[in-house]
Design a protein around this motif. Sequence first.
Motif, PDB file in Angstrom:
ATOM      1  N   ASP A  85       0.843  -1.188   0.000  1.00 29.90           N
ATOM      2  CA  ASP A  85       0.000   0.000   0.000  1.00 29.90           C
ATOM      3  C   ASP A  85       0.882   1.244   0.000  1.00 29.90           C
ATOM      4  O   ASP A  85       2.099   1.170   0.169  1.00 29.90           O
ATOM      5  CB  ASP A  85      -0.967   0.011   1.182  1.00 29.90           C
ATOM      6  N   GLN A 132       1.118   3.665   2.146  1.00 28.98           N
ATOM      7  CA  GLN A 132       1.751   4.020   3.409  1.00 28.98           C
ATOM      8  C   GLN A 132       3.049   3.261   3.611  1.00 28.98           C
ATOM      9  O   GLN A 132       4.023   3.802   4.154  1.00 28.98           O
ATOM     10  CB  GLN A 132       0.792   3.756   4.581  1.00 28.98           C
ATOM     11  N   VAL A 150       5.515   5.124   1.581  1.00 28.14           N
ATOM     12  CA  VAL A 150       5.920   6.358   2.262  1.00 28.14           C
ATOM     13  C   VAL A 150       6.996   6.061   3.290  1.00 28.14           C
ATOM     14  O   VAL A 150       8.005   6.781   3.388  1.00 28.14           O
ATOM     15  CB  VAL A 150       4.696   7.027   2.932  1.00 28.14           C
ATOM     16  N   GLU A 151       6.828   5.003   4.053  1.00 27.58           N
ATOM     17  CA  GLU A 151       7.837   4.630   5.055  1.00 27.58           C
ATOM     18  C   GLU A 151       9.147   4.249   4.385  1.00 27.58           C
ATOM     19  O   GLU A 151      10.233   4.608   4.858  1.00 27.58           O
ATOM     20  CB  GLU A 151       7.318   3.459   5.891  1.00 27.58           C
ATOM     21  N   ALA A 192      -3.616   8.862  -0.927  1.00 26.89           N
ATOM     22  CA  ALA A 192      -2.323   8.252  -1.226  1.00 26.89           C
ATOM     23  C   ALA A 192      -1.410   9.242  -1.942  1.00 26.89           C
ATOM     24  O   ALA A 192      -0.220   9.363  -1.617  1.00 26.89           O
ATOM     25  CB  ALA A 192      -2.517   7.001  -2.081  1.00 26.89           C
ATOM     26  N   SER A 204      -0.101  11.821   0.550  1.00 26.83           N
ATOM     27  CA  SER A 204       0.902  11.253   1.457  1.00 26.83           C
ATOM     28  C   SER A 204       2.232  11.070   0.757  1.00 26.83           C
ATOM     29  O   SER A 204       3.301  11.391   1.311  1.00 26.83           O
ATOM     30  CB  SER A 204       0.417   9.904   2.004  1.00 26.83           C
TER      31      SER A 204
END
Length: 387
Positions: A53, A55, A58-59, A93, A96
């Motif tokens: 996903d 997120q 992003v990490e 999304a 982010s």
Amino acid sequence: MADQYAQSSEDIRPTGIPAIPAIRWDEPPEGPVLVLLDQTRLPGEESELVCTDAQALVEAIRTLAVRGAPLLGIAAAYGVALAAARGFDVDEAADSLAGARPTAVNLAYGARRAQAAYRTAVVDGAGPERAAGAALEAARALHAEDARASAKMAAHGLALLEELLPGGGHRILTHCNTGALVSGGEGTAFAVALKSHRAGSLRRLWVDETRPLLQGARLTAYEAARNGMAYTLLTDNAAGSLFAAGEVDAVLIGADRIAADGSVANKVGSYPLAVLARYHHVPFIVVAPVTTVDLDTPDGASIEVEQRASHEVTEVTAPHVPVLGMEAGGGIPVAPLGTQAYNPAFDVTPPELVTAIVTEEGVLSPVTAEGVAGLCAESRGGRVPID
């Protein structure tokens, strides 16, 4: 001076480890995923990181598992496509991903481009699957465009080197990592050095260690070794002695953002190299795709510079693979507990210190606001607004 401190040509050889793409889209039975070569584990281990996903992506961006301006744009576009394909909120999304790191303009460019493709498909009556397919098509198109841009930049850059430094035997100093690990192709500044190597014109690639996270030592040296290039690693603060000894013919760096006036944000340590280069009458060349230019940022003072955590400076981080029994990713303190650290990820070089900017559209020299605007106007397809 140079070669008695450098490894011999017999010591320079590829690792023989099969190459893993820096980024790839995959569709296993469980559903689509974005697969990254985890750059935090290099050079000790070539390991893939699977993002299911936005997120998770992003990490991965924030921890530098995936990094480098062009590749961040590609990753962000694929991240939006991933959100669409898995039924997540596409706009959330995109927001982010666009804000995952503040300095690299390509992040927002890639995210907004895929988001725009998705929205257009929806407005045209496409269902979720077709709209997701449109976002994925946009990501793949950006990926392919960046590969083509990389090849063009390498050709333009080598031609410039041959014009500035006729006769070959180039001794190039580079900073951070700008090769295939940051690109859909073979990179930006590193791609120019690689093309020089393949043409038999590269005498030595000087690789700045790039503290505090050692992208030069861990990643550029890794890529140089894999390609059989004559390279030598140095600590960042040793660069001045190289210039003073007359051992640098040109400096080649990449860029994370180029402002409208031609100011260049790149990995911290780039600006001191530009000052050294000017004092020693050495060309200072920036190699970056036009997608890195942000006409909405008027000048260098307007570039938001990412400030990273103090522990990256106050601790030496062990590789993300265990070494001598140490915990993977653990930090060894090198400063007293509680020490504050100044840790900007980037610095900004003013246009008057930049000899030339090399893009897929050609070479800009001298670097002026008018010239930067002209490059963007000539760019294929224009720009997608990032706000």
